[in-house]
Scaffold this motif. Structure first.
Motif, mmCIF file in Angstrom:
data_model
loop_
_atom_site.group_PDB
_atom_site.id
_atom_site.type_symbol
_atom_site.label_atom_id
_atom_site.label_comp_id
_atom_site.label_asym_id
_atom_site.label_seq_id
_atom_site.Cartn_x
_atom_site.Cartn_y
_atom_site.Cartn_z
ATOM 1 N N UNK A 718 0.851 -1.210 0.000
ATOM 2 C CA UNK A 718 0.000 0.000 0.000
ATOM 3 C C UNK A 718 0.880 1.250 0.000
ATOM 4 N N UNK A 719 1.975 1.194 0.771
ATOM 5 C CA UNK A 719 2.859 2.361 0.824
ATOM 6 C C UNK A 719 3.555 2.575 -0.521
ATOM 7 N N UNK A 720 3.986 1.455 -1.136
ATOM 8 C CA UNK A 720 4.658 1.568 -2.447
ATOM 9 C C UNK A 720 3.702 2.180 -3.470
ATOM 10 N N UNK A 721 2.425 1.743 -3.444
ATOM 11 C CA UNK A 721 1.441 2.270 -4.406
ATOM 12 C C UNK A 721 1.177 3.750 -4.130
ATOM 13 N N UNK A 722 1.077 4.070 -2.842
ATOM 14 C CA UNK A 722 0.784 5.465 -2.497
ATOM 15 C C UNK A 722 1.936 6.368 -2.937
ATOM 16 N N UNK A 723 3.162 5.930 -2.625
ATOM 17 C CA UNK A 723 4.310 6.786 -2.905
ATOM 18 C C UNK A 723 4.639 6.795 -4.396
ATOM 19 N N UNK A 724 4.416 5.647 -5.054
ATOM 20 C CA UNK A 724 4.823 5.518 -6.466
ATOM 21 C C UNK A 724 3.927 6.285 -7.412
ATOM 22 N N UNK A 725 2.683 6.558 -6.997
ATOM 23 C CA UNK A 725 1.760 7.218 -7.925
ATOM 24 C C UNK A 725 1.388 8.616 -7.425
ATOM 25 N N UNK A 726 2.396 9.452 -7.240
ATOM 26 C CA UNK A 726 2.147 10.873 -6.938
ATOM 27 C C UNK A 726 2.751 11.648 -8.107
ATOM 28 N N UNK A 727 1.928 12.461 -8.792
ATOM 29 C CA UNK A 727 2.393 13.107 -10.027
ATOM 30 C C UNK A 727 2.480 14.616 -9.859
ATOM 31 N N UNK A 728 3.420 15.174 -10.580
ATOM 32 C CA UNK A 728 3.511 16.631 -10.613
ATOM 33 C C UNK A 728 2.772 17.102 -11.869
ATOM 34 N N UNK A 729 1.642 17.801 -11.716
ATOM 35 C CA UNK A 729 0.829 18.140 -12.899
ATOM 36 C C UNK A 729 1.539 19.109 -13.857
ATOM 37 N N UNK A 822 -5.516 9.408 -8.210
ATOM 38 C CA UNK A 822 -4.441 10.220 -8.806
ATOM 39 C C UNK A 822 -4.059 9.682 -10.178
ATOM 40 N N UNK A 823 -3.995 8.347 -10.285
ATOM 41 C CA UNK A 823 -3.645 7.729 -11.569
ATOM 42 C C UNK A 823 -4.695 8.094 -12.620
ATOM 43 N N UNK A 824 -5.965 7.964 -12.230
ATOM 44 C CA UNK A 824 -7.060 8.236 -13.164
ATOM 45 C C UNK A 824 -7.032 9.704 -13.615
ATOM 46 N N UNK A 825 -6.846 10.615 -12.667
ATOM 47 C CA UNK A 825 -6.875 12.038 -13.024
ATOM 48 C C UNK A 825 -5.653 12.436 -13.849
ATOM 49 N N UNK A 826 -4.524 11.757 -13.616
ATOM 50 C CA UNK A 826 -3.329 12.052 -14.423
ATOM 51 C C UNK A 826 -3.557 11.601 -15.868
ATOM 52 N N UNK A 827 -4.186 10.420 -16.049
ATOM 53 C CA UNK A 827 -4.472 9.936 -17.417
ATOM 54 C C UNK A 827 -5.425 10.918 -18.097
ATOM 55 N N UNK A 828 -6.455 11.351 -17.349
ATOM 56 C CA UNK A 828 -7.412 12.305 -17.925
ATOM 57 C C UNK A 828 -6.716 13.620 -18.279
ATOM 58 N N UNK A 829 -5.739 14.003 -17.433
ATOM 59 C CA UNK A 829 -5.061 15.280 -17.687
ATOM 60 C C UNK A 829 -4.225 15.207 -18.967
ATOM 61 N N UNK A 830 -3.506 14.091 -19.157
ATOM 62 C CA UNK A 830 -2.620 14.075 -20.331
ATOM 63 C C UNK A 830 -3.381 13.768 -21.616
#
Length: 1158
Positions: A718-729, A822-830
């Motif tokens: 859970x920690x790896x997923x949380x930390x690994x998927x933080x994006x800079x918009x 965060x993953x979903x919104x990043x895909x939508x953003x790009x």
């Protein structure tokens, strides 16, 4: 007189039921205190701003109408209030019922006292009940438990929170009208001003004013206090014969007296003589007490405001007395610990040693337990207020004088528990074999005597023994006497046995039998058997009972937590330590006897839930301590992963002899072997614990180990997923792919190491991996989707969250709650249609301005590799919720901008009149259409955005379904084939049913269709475009608005032979695929006649425009017509409808020929 607790003694049963209920209420209050919804605390700013206007304290009751009218004035507040009600009514009701039961408890107790006074129970008065041993215990307990309830409520649930919950219940519950005592409950439980925060000031007259909110008969209180002052109501002193142990023997009673004195505060304030008597009897050498299941109180602090109590306690708190007690306690614990170690040496505790030394062993146990109790309570941090200088000083003095070391104290506790455990097991074993052993020794002794009698008859050949009839007769008699010993009359049998032993000693001396060794041997054997009989008859049940009383550890129910780190450290150093800890956990489990005794006596149905609660708490603690084993295993695992991925080179199938040394890498391989060995040693440690019954819960060490490993895995993944998927918009290009690749490598590392370790730990690695990773992802999706739901799924309702293997929650870093958001919104953003252009044939998104590739369908394969099927499926579910939200927003926007705007409506009316009937063509079409577009220009920007968003999400859903289906056919082709066939068969059956209703169809309660849908979506066998997302009502002008919208967008697009329709100017961005799919999805939500009307309008537009341009000299196909025709073509293609749907509105020669003209 009737036994007080007999089933037919109404007076005894009534008070027993009240006391049993009191213990159950306290367990429920403790259980609920862990489930207080955080929002009632209004701790952070966000909660205060959002819920401050709908959560009230008791100030609400001053003018409910005022507050309600304030709410009704704002519809959004009403909506929030309704949503809050739906989400919290269940838990608030449960709290209310607990509060209600506290009030009912004291009402019942008062009624019982009135009944006693009025003579309802024949021959029983308050005085006679207090003379009865059980009666006085129960009456004292009844009052004491009420005090404990009030203290627990105030300690565990802040006053403001209680008030807010009670007001919420009052406002939301329909049951309140029938329930007339809401007012009384509110009076009893209104805030006292007390706060359990460290350093908080104590309110004046607390807790006596709180205890007096419901009046209780004064003479009853003073009689109970009198009994507690003078009697040893539980007869505990017999278990502690030494005078210096007296305060420990009376500790339970002292705790009761402490609580009950608050019901009569005048004693504490002014009755010096009584207080001195109480302190001299109960608190001469202790001032930190445990009042119920480990809730500790420091009298130096608690009695500070009361003059008489404070004065009386000064003798105890005198520094010379403190020093004396600390030094004495330290000396006892050192002396007894040395003796304990002696007893615990391998082979020392044999049966005969134990039986000969019962008093000595019990004395050692008493001393150890008393020392542990004194040191644990008086050095506890929880009982020491750091702001109180005097208390701090006393504590420092104890720490210095007793040379206190938590490690040594813990070692003493461990050894004492181990010693108790071994002794108890031996005694149980001896008690069960007592009678059979006694009989065996008796027969052996008797037989020896018979044999000797025969020897002296001169018949039996035994070298050089003359015949002696006197001795023959005497031995016969002794044999008979031994046989006649009666097991049931142990006192007489014991006396007689001693006489027989003396007789056998005398016969040896008088008749000069010493010269014959064999005769001597026979006599010695018989004496030994008789000795064994005396020992065996002395094995009494009382010893076990004394050990149970002396070994009570309920005072440490909460304090034990301060030793957790020491326990874990010792396990890490030596995993075999777990076997010793087992005895300590079992000793702690004895604390359950206290609350369960009365519930059990009353045969109450609460027995199961209360024992379940306390046992569950203890098992959670055991898990917490033993969690160090999986943690240490994972630390070693990470090193193994590192070695395997970075250092050790794969050995090729063929290799040269001289290269062998390079590939051997003995150092690294030795390191891996060493770490693996360490892991298997840890596993062995936990498995040595044996299956143990903790309270009523069976703890299986194998299950504990597996749960521990799961918990650690969940925590790390859970920690790896949380930390690994933080994006800079703001990052250009997006960090999405690199982060997914990096996370994929981490997950692969976990996966591989788990696979590697499973055989050394004997668990099903793959099964655990899939179950836990799917649970983490599903839980996060559920939490993310809560944002879109009115009735949220709380943690305790979630099927994915678990108490033993909890999925950690992280504080959100942006608007998303979890990594999946965060993953979903990043895909939508790009892939935003305003910035990118989606080329359908290539499944790729390109930047509109630079024409560089942004991302493609490879993105979804990468997500599949990193997060697996569950990840893609979760993303799909989240997109569904987002589409629903977008469509709902769209509908409210449609209402606002179109149906409430008169000018727009007039334009639409005029246009409708101009174009009907739809089968004809429109004369002067350009002018009519484009004047309508111009008049409605202002509404299209928002409209376009909404439709493009929906279209964009539909494209993503298609891509996800595609990827899921592809991997399903690859990885589990049988599942894919079975699902496709079952799906087709079901659809065929349903179609057949609609044609002939006599054929079968799944019934209402049949879950088959729901279940198969979940499978089909997970396998990507579904079409997102056919899905109905929202239920809709009829909307006037809907088809014509959509038609106008489409022709308003066509001028922004142009046809390109290679790419189809593309945007003319990047400054005014429109992307064709999301536009088409968005409109298509929108129309799908409404009745199909709207779609027909829309297509008819489009067909009429094409026909009218084409007709107009044929009148020109050089007829040319207008660009808008091309766009409209392409839209129809795409519409037919995406919906998989036959082409004749479009040809109904456009002549097919135009359809066939328009590409040739381009």
């Amino acid at each position: 007189m009737l036994d007080f607790l007999a089933e037919n003694n109404l007076c005894g049963q009534a008070i027993l039921r009240i006391v049993s209920c009191g213990n159950a209420i306290i367990a429920e209050l403790l259980r609920l205190s862990e489930f207080i919804p955080a929002v009632f605390r209004l701790k952070d700013r966000a909660d205060q701003q959002k819920y401050g206007d709908i959560i009230f304290d008791f100030s609400y009751f001053k003018g409910p109408e005022f507050w309600e009218s304030k709410l009704e004035a704002k519809p959004e507040l009403q909506d929030l209030d309704e949503e809050f009600r739906e989400n919290n009514i269940e838990i608030v009701t449960r709290f209310y019922l607990a509060f209600q039961s506290v009030h009912k408890y004291i009402v019942d107790l008062n009624r019982y006292l009135d009944d006693l006074h009025e003579g309802v129970y024949i021959q029983q008065t308050l005085e006679t009940v207090l003379l009865n041993e059980d009666g006085k215990q129960l009456l004292c307990e009844a009052l004491y438990l009420y005090g404990v309830m009030l203290l627990v409520i105030d300690q565990k649930m802040e006053g403001e929170v209680r008030e807010r919950m009670l007001v919420s219940y009052y406002r939301y519950s329909a049951a309140r009208s029938a329930d007339s005592n809401v007012d009384d409950i509110c009076k009893l439980l209104r805030s006292t001003g007390y706060s359990s925060q460290p350093g908080a000031k104590r309110p004046p007259n607390y807790p006596e004013s709180y205890f007096q909110r419901v009046p209780i008969n004064g003479s009853f209180i003073s009689m109970v206090i009198g009994r507690l002052r003078s009697d040893d109501i539980y007869n505990q002193v017999s278990a502690y014969p030494l005078p210096e142990h007296r305060s420990t023997a009376l500790a339970n009673q002292a705790a009761m007296l402490y609580v009950i004195l608050y019901f009569e505060p005048s004693i504490l304030h002014s009755q010096q003589a009584k207080m001195r008597e109480i302190v001299d009897k109960y608190f001469p050498d202790n001032w930190v007490i445990s009042i119920y299941m480990g809730i500790t109180v420091n009298l130096a602090d608690a009695w500070e405001p009361y003059k008489a109590a404070k004065t009386a306690l000064n003798n105890t708190l005198d520094l010379s007395n403190v020093r004396e007690q600390a030094i004495r306690c330290a000396a006892v614990s050192d002396r007894e610990h040395a003796q304990l170690r002696q007893f615990l040496k391998e082979g020392f505790l044999r049966e005969e040693v134990v039986l000969d030394n019962i008093p000595r062993l019990l004395h050692c146990l008493r001393d150890c337990n008393v020392a542990i109790r004194w040191l644990m309570l008086h050095t506890a941090d929880s009982a020491c207020d750091p702001n109180n200088k005097r208390i701090r000083q006393i504590k420092d003095q104890i720490l210095t004088d007793s040379r206190y070391s938590p490690k040594i104290l813990f070692q003493l506790l461990l050894d004492t528990a181990q010693f108790e455990f071994i002794l108890k097991e031996m005694f149980k074993q001896m008690l069960s074999e007592k009678q059979s052993k006694w009989e065996r020794y008796k027969n052996e002794g008797s037989e020896r005597m018979t044999e000797l009698a025969e020897v002296f008859s001169g018949v039996k050949p035994l070298t050089r023994v003359e015949k002696n009839e006197n001795l023959q007769a005497w031995f016969r008699e002794i044999s008979k006497q031994i046989l006649s010993l009666n097991y049931d009359d142990s006192t007489a049998a014991g006396r007689k046995t001693v006489q027989l032993i003396q007789a056998l000693e005398e016969v040896q001396e008088f008749h000069q039998l010493e010269s014959n060794l064999q005769v001597c041997q026979f006599l010695a054997d018989t004496r030994r058997f008789l000795h064994q009989m005396i020992r065996t008859i002395n094995i009494k049940e009382e010893v076990l009972i004394t050990m149970q009383i002396v070994g009570d550890l309920s005072f440490a129910w909460q304090l034990i937590d301060s030793f957790t780190s020491i326990m874990q450290e010792s396990i890490r150093v030596n995993p075999a330590m777990v076997t010793k800890l087992r005895a300590t956990f079992l000793k702690l489990a004895s604390a359950l006897d206290l609350p369960l005794l009365r519930i059990n006596q009353a045969n109450s149905p609460d027995l199961l839930s209360v024992s379940q609660y306390y046992s569950g708490e203890l098992v959670s603690y055991v898990r917490k301590v033993l969690q160090i084993i999986p943690e240490s295993m994972f630390t070693s695992l990470l090193k193994i992963i590192k070695l395997q991925t970075h250092d050790i080179i794969e050995v090729p199938t063929r290799l040269d002899k001289d290269k062998l040394r390079d590939y051997a890498q003995l150092g690294s391989r030795y390191e891996v072997a060493k770490l693996t060995h360490a892991i298997s040693i840890f596993t062995e440690g936990i498995l040595m614990m044996k299956t143990t019954l903790v309270g009523i819960i069976k703890v299986d060490p194998k299950q504990l180990l597996e749960d521990g490993i799961r918990k650690e895995l969940v925590k790390r993944v859970a920690f790896a997923l949380h930390r690994g998927l933080i994006f800079n918009p703001r990052a250009k290009p997006s960090e999405l792919m690199p982060k997914l690749k990096e996370l994929g490598a981490t997950m692969d590392g976990f996966h591989r190491s788990f696979e590697y370790i499973q055989d050394y730990v004997n668990i099903y690695g793959l099964k655990i991996w899939q179950e836990e990773v799917s649970r983490i992802i599903n839980y996060n999706v559920e939490q993310e989707c809560n944002n879109f739901l009115r009735t949220k799924i709380q943690d305790w309702q979630s099927m994915y969250q678990s108490t033993h293997i909890p999925i950690p929650k992280f504080t959100p870093v942006d608007e998303s709650v979890t990594f999946i958001g965060r993953l979903c919104r990043e895909i939508l953003r790009i892939t935003d249609p305003k910035m990118t252009c989606h080329i359908d044939q290539l499944n790729t998104w390109y930047d509109m301005k630079t024409h560089q590739e942004v991302t493609s369908s490879r993105l979804f394969s990468e997500i599949q590799t990193t997060l697996g099927t569950f990840g893609l499926n979760g993303l799909d579910r989240l997109l569904c919720f987002m589409i629903v939200k977008e469509l709902q927003n769209f509908l409210s926007m449609f209402q606002k901008t179109i149906l409430r705007d008169r000018t727009v409506q007039d334009t639409l009316k005029t246009l409708m009149n101009a174009v009907s009937p739809l089968k004809s063509t429109v004369a002067n079409s350009n002018k009519i259409y484009f004047s309508a577009v111009a008049k409605t220009q202002k509404i299209w920007t928002a409209y376009l955005e909404a439709i493009m968003k929906v279209g964009q999400m539909q494209i993503l859903r298609q891509q996800i379904a595609n990827e899921l289906n592809y991997s399903c056919r690859f990885d589990s082709k049988h599942l894919a084939a079975a699902l496709e066939n079952l799906n087709q068969a079901l659809l065929a059956d349903i179609e057949a049913h609609y044609q002939d209703p006599s054929l079968p169809y799944p019934k209402e309660d049949n879950t088959l269709l729901y279940e198969i849908t979940a499978y089909l979506e997970a396998a990507g066998i579904h079409n997102p475009l056919n899905k109905i997302y929202i239920t809709t009502k009829r909307l006037p002008y809907f088809p014509i608005v959509n038609f106008l919208f489409l022709i308003a967008q066509l001028p922004k697009l142009q046809y390109n032979k290679n790419l189809g329709m593309v945007c003319r100017k990047p400054a005014d961005p429109v992307d064709w695929p999301p536009l088409v799919l968005g409109l298509l999805t929108l129309l799908k939500q409404f009745h199909s006649r709207y779609t027909d009307q829309f297509l008819a309008l489009l067909g009429q537009f094409i026909r009218s425009t084409v007709e107009q341009c044929t009148s020109q000299k050089i007829p040319e196909m207008p660009a808008d017509v091309v766009g409209a025709l392409l839209f129809l073509e795409d519409y037919v293609r995406y919906t998989k409808l036959p082409r004749r749907v479009a040809e109904a509105h456009v002549p097919n020669f135009i359809f066939d020929e328009f590409r040739t003209v381009l």
